[in-house]
Design a protein around this motif. Sequence first.
Motif, PDB file in Angstrom:
ATOM      1  N   SER A   3       0.796  -1.209   0.000  1.00 29.62           N
ATOM      2  CA  SER A   3       0.000   0.000   0.000  1.00 29.62           C
ATOM      3  C   SER A   3       0.838   1.274   0.000  1.00 29.62           C
ATOM      4  O   SER A   3       0.301   2.360   0.033  1.00 29.62           O
ATOM      5  N   ASP A   4       2.155   1.146  -0.032  1.00 26.74           N
ATOM      6  CA  ASP A   4       2.986   2.336  -0.084  1.00 26.74           C
ATOM      7  C   ASP A   4       4.276   2.020  -0.824  1.00 26.74           C
ATOM      8  O   ASP A   4       4.528   0.882  -1.188  1.00 26.74           O
ATOM      9  N   THR A   5       5.070   3.063  -1.071  1.00 27.14           N
ATOM     10  CA  THR A   5       6.253   2.892  -1.898  1.00 27.14           C
ATOM     11  C   THR A   5       7.503   2.532  -1.107  1.00 27.14           C
ATOM     12  O   THR A   5       8.537   2.225  -1.688  1.00 27.14           O
ATOM     13  N   THR A   6       7.437   2.592   0.223  1.00 26.61           N
ATOM     14  CA  THR A   6       8.625   2.325   1.034  1.00 26.61           C
ATOM     15  C   THR A   6       8.683   0.912   1.579  1.00 26.61           C
ATOM     16  O   THR A   6       9.730   0.461   2.017  1.00 26.61           O
ATOM     17  N   GLY A   7       7.581   0.224   1.593  1.00 24.92           N
ATOM     18  CA  GLY A   7       7.545  -1.119   2.133  1.00 24.92           C
ATOM     19  C   GLY A   7       6.123  -1.569   2.355  1.00 24.92           C
ATOM     20  O   GLY A   7       5.168  -0.804   2.156  1.00 24.92           O
ATOM     21  N   PHE A   8       5.971  -2.816   2.762  1.00 22.01           N
ATOM     22  CA  PHE A   8       4.636  -3.358   2.975  1.00 22.01           C
ATOM     23  C   PHE A   8       4.718  -4.512   3.961  1.00 22.01           C
ATOM     24  O   PHE A   8       5.790  -5.060   4.221  1.00 22.01           O
ATOM     25  N   TRP A   9       3.573  -4.860   4.515  1.00 17.27           N
ATOM     26  CA  TRP A   9       3.467  -5.978   5.454  1.00 17.27           C
ATOM     27  C   TRP A   9       2.949  -7.211   4.717  1.00 17.27           C
ATOM     28  O   TRP A   9       1.989  -7.125   3.966  1.00 17.27           O
ATOM     29  N   VAL A 113       5.098  -9.815   8.583  1.00 16.94           N
ATOM     30  CA  VAL A 113       6.515  -9.526   8.430  1.00 16.94           C
ATOM     31  C   VAL A 113       6.666  -8.331   7.495  1.00 16.94           C
ATOM     32  O   VAL A 113       6.028  -8.273   6.431  1.00 16.94           O
ATOM     33  N   ALA A 114       7.504  -7.373   7.900  1.00 20.36           N
ATOM     34  CA  ALA A 114       7.720  -6.173   7.095  1.00 20.36           C
ATOM     35  C   ALA A 114       8.738  -6.445   5.999  1.00 20.36           C
ATOM     36  O   ALA A 114       9.796  -7.018   6.247  1.00 20.36           O
ATOM     37  N   GLU A 115       8.401  -6.034   4.798  1.00 20.47           N
ATOM     38  CA  GLU A 115       9.359  -6.020   3.694  1.00 20.47           C
ATOM     39  C   GLU A 115       9.606  -4.553   3.368  1.00 20.47           C
ATOM     40  O   GLU A 115       8.691  -3.822   2.997  1.00 20.47           O
ATOM     41  N   GLY A 116      10.836  -4.122   3.532  1.00 15.09           N
ATOM     42  CA  GLY A 116      11.110  -2.701   3.444  1.00 15.09           C
ATOM     43  C   GLY A 116      10.705  -2.029   4.746  1.00 15.09           C
ATOM     44  O   GLY A 116      10.743  -2.636   5.817  1.00 15.09           O
ATOM     45  N   THR A 117      10.281  -0.780   4.649  1.00 10.83           N
ATOM     46  CA  THR A 117       9.856  -0.014   5.816  1.00 10.83           C
ATOM     47  C   THR A 117       8.431   0.478   5.597  1.00 10.83           C
ATOM     48  O   THR A 117       8.222   1.555   5.010  1.00 10.83           O
TER      49      THR A 117
END
Length: 221
Positions: A3-9, A113-117
């Motif tokens: 849902s965003d450009t910095t990372g996702f769950w 789990v977070a991928e990116g931030t």
Amino acid sequence: MRSDTTGFWTPVALSADVLAGTVIPARVSAGIIALWRSQSGQVAASADRCPHRGMSLSHGFVRGEALSCIYHGWSYGQDGRCVRIPAHPGLTPPETIRVTTYAVRESDGIVWVAEGTPASDPPSLAGWIPLRTLTVEADREAIETAAGASADADGLLETTRADARLCLLLSPSQQVRTGMQTVTHVLVADGCLPPVRIAASRSAERLRRRAETAAEKGRLP
């Protein structure tokens, strides 16, 4: 999820499936990771390869608050730092020996789990409770076609079958050796009675079969 450009769950497992003192393999977009819970109940996620000889850490074991490789027993804390090398019991392992870790959140019975931030917390699943996890040998499009509904940006797909109302939480589809694969968490309405849970589980199985048939044939039967 995306849902965003910095990372996702990514929803990788049900909380109930990650018991204290155990480690299981889980899948994110980068591949398999080691998902584990310490004896005190803290859940953690790390890259699946031990930096010593490359053995899969998801095949290892949890002792206390550390994850140990099954090959030579090198142990890693929740921050990824090596905390013990059995062959050298008097040695404090160098800070440089560590495994990559991922941020983890538990929310509404799901381990994320977070991928990116990610810029925000995992989505709320208020009103739903986890029932089971299915691995569907099909991509998200085939699952949506089988369900007759589309997933939202968080991967949530609500559907009412003839015998049950359920919600599917779809992880990002992955290309594996046998084709496309989507880890799917099945949710049911909070407070529903056992017969409803059983019906929902059976409905999810039928939906899985339809999606896999769609993936194999390119269309629904």
